[in-house]
Design a protein around this motif. Structure first.
Motif, PDB file in Angstrom:
ATOM      1  N   UNK A   1      34.935  55.929  31.436  1.00  0.00           N
ATOM      2  CA  UNK A   1      33.365  56.085  32.083  1.00  0.00           C
ATOM      3  C   UNK A   1      32.901  54.880  32.813  1.00  0.00           C
ATOM      4  N   UNK A   2      32.792  54.320  32.291  1.00  0.00           N
ATOM      5  CA  UNK A   2      32.393  53.003  32.990  1.00  0.00           C
ATOM      6  C   UNK A   2      33.305  52.610  33.791  1.00  0.00           C
ATOM      7  N   UNK A   3      32.713  52.224  35.014  1.00  0.00           N
ATOM      8  CA  UNK A   3      33.812  51.439  36.553  1.00  0.00           C
ATOM      9  C   UNK A   3      33.895  50.044  36.114  1.00  0.00           C
ATOM     10  N   UNK A   4      34.926  49.893  36.498  1.00  0.00           N
ATOM     11  CA  UNK A   4      35.000  48.278  36.095  1.00  0.00           C
ATOM     12  C   UNK A   4      34.804  47.241  37.581  1.00  0.00           C
ATOM     13  N   UNK A   5      33.389  47.264  37.642  1.00  0.00           N
ATOM     14  CA  UNK A   5      32.930  46.956  38.905  1.00  0.00           C
ATOM     15  C   UNK A   5      31.250  46.616  38.380  1.00  0.00           C
ATOM     16  N   UNK A   6      30.961  44.681  38.917  1.00  0.00           N
ATOM     17  CA  UNK A   6      30.349  43.905  38.362  1.00  0.00           C
ATOM     18  C   UNK A   6      29.148  43.900  39.640  1.00  0.00           C
ATOM     19  N   UNK A   7      28.236  44.362  39.678  1.00  0.00           N
ATOM     20  CA  UNK A   7      27.595  44.152  40.640  1.00  0.00           C
ATOM     21  C   UNK A   7      26.347  43.389  40.037  1.00  0.00           C
ATOM     22  N   UNK A   8      26.198  42.434  41.017  1.00  0.00           N
ATOM     23  CA  UNK A   8      24.568  40.952  41.327  1.00  0.00           C
ATOM     24  C   UNK A   8      24.188  40.581  43.188  1.00  0.00           C
ATOM     25  N   UNK A   9      23.379  39.913  42.535  1.00  0.00           N
ATOM     26  CA  UNK A   9      22.755  40.262  43.849  1.00  0.00           C
ATOM     27  C   UNK A   9      22.023  38.908  44.134  1.00  0.00           C
ATOM     28  N   UNK A  10      21.562  38.518  44.849  1.00  0.00           N
ATOM     29  CA  UNK A  10      20.489  37.005  45.424  1.00  0.00           C
ATOM     30  C   UNK A  10      20.575  37.087  46.482  1.00  0.00           C
ATOM     31  N   UNK A  11      19.450  36.019  47.211  1.00  0.00           N
ATOM     32  CA  UNK A  11      19.259  35.845  48.115  1.00  0.00           C
ATOM     33  C   UNK A  11      19.760  36.291  49.895  1.00  0.00           C
ATOM     34  N   UNK A  12      21.001  35.331  49.142  1.00  0.00           N
ATOM     35  CA  UNK A  12      22.488  35.028  50.303  1.00  0.00           C
ATOM     36  C   UNK A  12      24.135  34.945  49.445  1.00  0.00           C
ATOM     37  N   UNK A  13      24.598  35.247  50.629  1.00  0.00           N
ATOM     38  CA  UNK A  13      26.062  34.703  49.871  1.00  0.00           C
ATOM     39  C   UNK A  13      26.463  33.336  49.799  1.00  0.00           C
ATOM     40  N   UNK A  14      25.141  32.742  50.017  1.00  0.00           N
ATOM     41  CA  UNK A  14      25.631  31.002  49.793  1.00  0.00           C
ATOM     42  C   UNK A  14      25.451  30.722  48.595  1.00  0.00           C
ATOM     43  N   UNK A  15      26.293  29.636  47.268  1.00  0.00           N
ATOM     44  CA  UNK A  15      25.428  30.194  46.185  1.00  0.00           C
ATOM     45  C   UNK A  15      26.223  28.279  45.733  1.00  0.00           C
TER      46      UNK A  15
ATOM     47  N   UNK B   1      29.860  33.356  57.310  1.00  0.00           N
ATOM     48  CA  UNK B   1      28.774  32.546  57.962  1.00  0.00           C
ATOM     49  C   UNK B   1      28.624  31.458  57.484  1.00  0.00           C
ATOM     50  N   UNK B   2      28.710  30.149  58.725  1.00  0.00           N
ATOM     51  CA  UNK B   2      28.440  28.747  57.632  1.00  0.00           C
ATOM     52  C   UNK B   2      26.766  28.377  56.680  1.00  0.00           C
ATOM     53  N   UNK B   3      27.936  28.263  55.353  1.00  0.00           N
ATOM     54  CA  UNK B   3      26.854  27.478  54.428  1.00  0.00           C
ATOM     55  C   UNK B   3      26.433  26.678  54.731  1.00  0.00           C
ATOM     56  N   UNK B   4      25.259  25.667  54.002  1.00  0.00           N
ATOM     57  CA  UNK B   4      24.184  24.419  53.491  1.00  0.00           C
ATOM     58  C   UNK B   4      25.242  23.523  53.219  1.00  0.00           C
ATOM     59  N   UNK B   5      25.515  22.632  52.993  1.00  0.00           N
ATOM     60  CA  UNK B   5      26.753  21.445  52.320  1.00  0.00           C
ATOM     61  C   UNK B   5      26.649  21.669  50.709  1.00  0.00           C
ATOM     62  N   UNK B   6      27.734  22.027  50.020  1.00  0.00           N
ATOM     63  CA  UNK B   6      27.467  22.143  48.449  1.00  0.00           C
ATOM     64  C   UNK B   6      27.252  23.827  48.335  1.00  0.00           C
ATOM     65  N   UNK B   7      27.407  23.980  49.439  1.00  0.00           N
ATOM     66  CA  UNK B   7      27.100  25.586  48.795  1.00  0.00           C
ATOM     67  C   UNK B   7      28.397  26.431  49.663  1.00  0.00           C
ATOM     68  N   UNK B   8      28.495  27.974  48.611  1.00  0.00           N
ATOM     69  CA  UNK B   8      30.019  28.896  49.256  1.00  0.00           C
ATOM     70  C   UNK B   8      29.454  29.351  49.259  1.00  0.00           C
ATOM     71  N   UNK B   9      30.629  30.551  50.291  1.00  0.00           N
ATOM     72  CA  UNK B   9      30.259  31.981  50.503  1.00  0.00           C
ATOM     73  C   UNK B   9      30.574  32.797  49.735  1.00  0.00           C
ATOM     74  N   UNK B  10      29.903  33.508  49.024  1.00  0.00           N
ATOM     75  CA  UNK B  10      30.872  34.604  48.049  1.00  0.00           C
ATOM     76  C   UNK B  10      31.023  36.087  48.872  1.00  0.00           C
ATOM     77  N   UNK B  11      32.594  36.227  48.534  1.00  0.00           N
ATOM     78  CA  UNK B  11      33.256  37.073  48.996  1.00  0.00           C
ATOM     79  C   UNK B  11      33.946  38.187  47.905  1.00  0.00           C
ATOM     80  N   UNK B  12      32.783  39.783  48.440  1.00  0.00           N
ATOM     81  CA  UNK B  12      33.382  40.455  47.519  1.00  0.00           C
ATOM     82  C   UNK B  12      34.470  40.259  47.280  1.00  0.00           C
TER      83      UNK B  12
END
Length: 398
Positions: A139-153, A113-124
């Motif tokens: 035993x623990x998969x090498x996967x990091x989970x994170x969250x935010x309001x949107x993908x524009x950071x 999506x188009x992010x506001x100026x100064x923000x970056x789209x975060x892809x998986x």
């Protein structure tokens, strides 16, 4: 002669007006910086003591929470016997396959999506796959989970995420925005293990407390898949490496420097780990039985602390200072806990975190926390959702 001496004598003799103005300007700068630092220090002091007070409230009734926990907890579903302790290679392979397929299924909202100026789209970033040999020994998969309001950071958060990818080669990074988080939380698959989750969601949605949903989301997604969770404002410290979380770790936490309990802002666990299972139940019960919304006490550090206590089946061993490996007396599941120093650069946005949140349309939990009558005067959450009484079960928390 006397007049000339008087006019020219004293410590400022010969000082021009230009020099005096420069001195005054320098003093004003020093005073301004001092006032700013003092104000920042006061705010941090208040926030730290607010957290300590909240945890004191939790501690006052922690014993009651422990005695509400039954030793007959079943950590697995009756139909999924492959998720039991996961200590042999055959089971680990099955867990790994389930995990990897679920990663693909949860890659929601990745359309650019188009992010506001100064923000970056975060892809998986999906690097941990079914055919990776590593899955057969970790035993623990090498996967990091994170969250935010949107993908524009904003750039500070973007660089924080990239630092994790640099610290752990081969790390997958799965990101959930609010829409993806809601999709996961509202899935009917939770009904058997967490039947009251739907009532919890009604209350926190009404209270407009997405941070409380994010707390439960992190427990659920790691409990189901296994992996790593980190707040966006953490990044790996100088001592963190791809060897920090060991191949045979069943769960890994750091010690919260404020509360001396296990961290809720960073942790890692294998699938179906009981600490996270208990934390979900405590968070749900806390919200249903309250009329206010206090994330640290109800769904955050208070919930994970009580999850740890239920895991140990004891009130001993929850306050820590040094490296500790603990084993549950109930089912033999394990957890390794390390001091935080050097492993995490926590709150690396100190001083600009709130403004950075605001830039992304988010609020710090303190800005929307309400201690009383969130669901109407005299109403508790369970009354607000129309339950005839507070659900009584072995999962009652503090």
């Amino acid at each position: 002669m006397l007049k000339r001496m008087t006019k020219r004598s004293g410590p400022r003799a010969g000082c021009s007006a230009h020099h005096r103005y420069a001195l005054i300007f320098a003093l004003l700068i020093i005073i301004g910086v001092s006032v700013f630092n003092f104000g920042l220090g006061i705010r941090q002091y208040v926030e730290r003591n607010t957290m300590r007070q909240i945890m004191d409230d939790v501690n006052a009734v922690a014993g009651q929470a422990y005695f509400a926990v039954q030793s007959s907890f079943n950590y697995t579903t009756a139909v999924d016997q492959t998720i039991e302790i996961a200590h042999n290679h055959q089971v680990k392979e099955e867990v790994g396959e389930n995990m990897a397929s679920h990663i693909i299924a949860t890659k929601t909202n990745t359309t650019r999506i188009s992010c506001p100026e100064g923000q970056f789209f975060m892809e998986d970033r999906v690097a941990y796959t079914n055919d990776q040999p590593d899955k057969q020994r970790r035993l623990i998969p090498n996967v990091l989970y994170q969250t935010s309001k949107s993908r524009c950071l904003t750039n500070p958060f973007k660089t924080g995420i990239e630092s994790w990818r640099e610290a752990i080669p081969g790390l997958s990074n799965i990101f959930h925005d609010d829409e993806a988080m809601d999709e996961l939380l509202n899935d009917s698959k939770w009904e058997n293990d967490f039947p009251n989750l739907k009532y919890f969601l009604q209350c926190v949605n009404h209270a407009d407390m997405p941070v409380m949903k994010a707390d439960v989301w992190r427990y659920l997604i790691v409990w189901e898949n296994g992996g790593i969770y980190s707040d966006l404002d953490n990044r790996p410290g100088v001592s963190f490496s791809n060897l920090t979380i060991r191949e045979d770790d069943d769960a890994f936490f750091t010690i919260d420097g404020t509360t001396r309990t296990i961290s809720q802002y960073f942790f890692a666990a294998s699938p179906r780990h009981p600490i996270l299972y208990h934390a979900v139940h405590f968070a749900i019960a806390n919200v249903l039985s309250r009329h206010g919304t206090q994330p640290p006490k109800h769904t955050g550090p208070g919930a994970i602390k009580n999850g740890h206590m239920a895991f140990l089946n004891s009130t001993d061993g929850i306050y820590l200072k040094q490296t500790t490996i603990q084993t549950s007396s109930i089912d033999g599941r394990r957890v390794r806990i390390e001091p935080e120093g050097g492993l995490l650069q926590r709150d690396y946005l100190e001083g600009i975190k709130r403004s950075t949140y605001h830039d992304m349309g988010m609020k710090h939990y303190n800005e929307n926390m309400k201690r009383s009558w969130r669901y109407g005067q005299g109403k508790y959450c369970w009354q607000f959702v129309g339950l005839p009484s507070l659900p009584t079960s072995r999962y009652i928390g503090v």
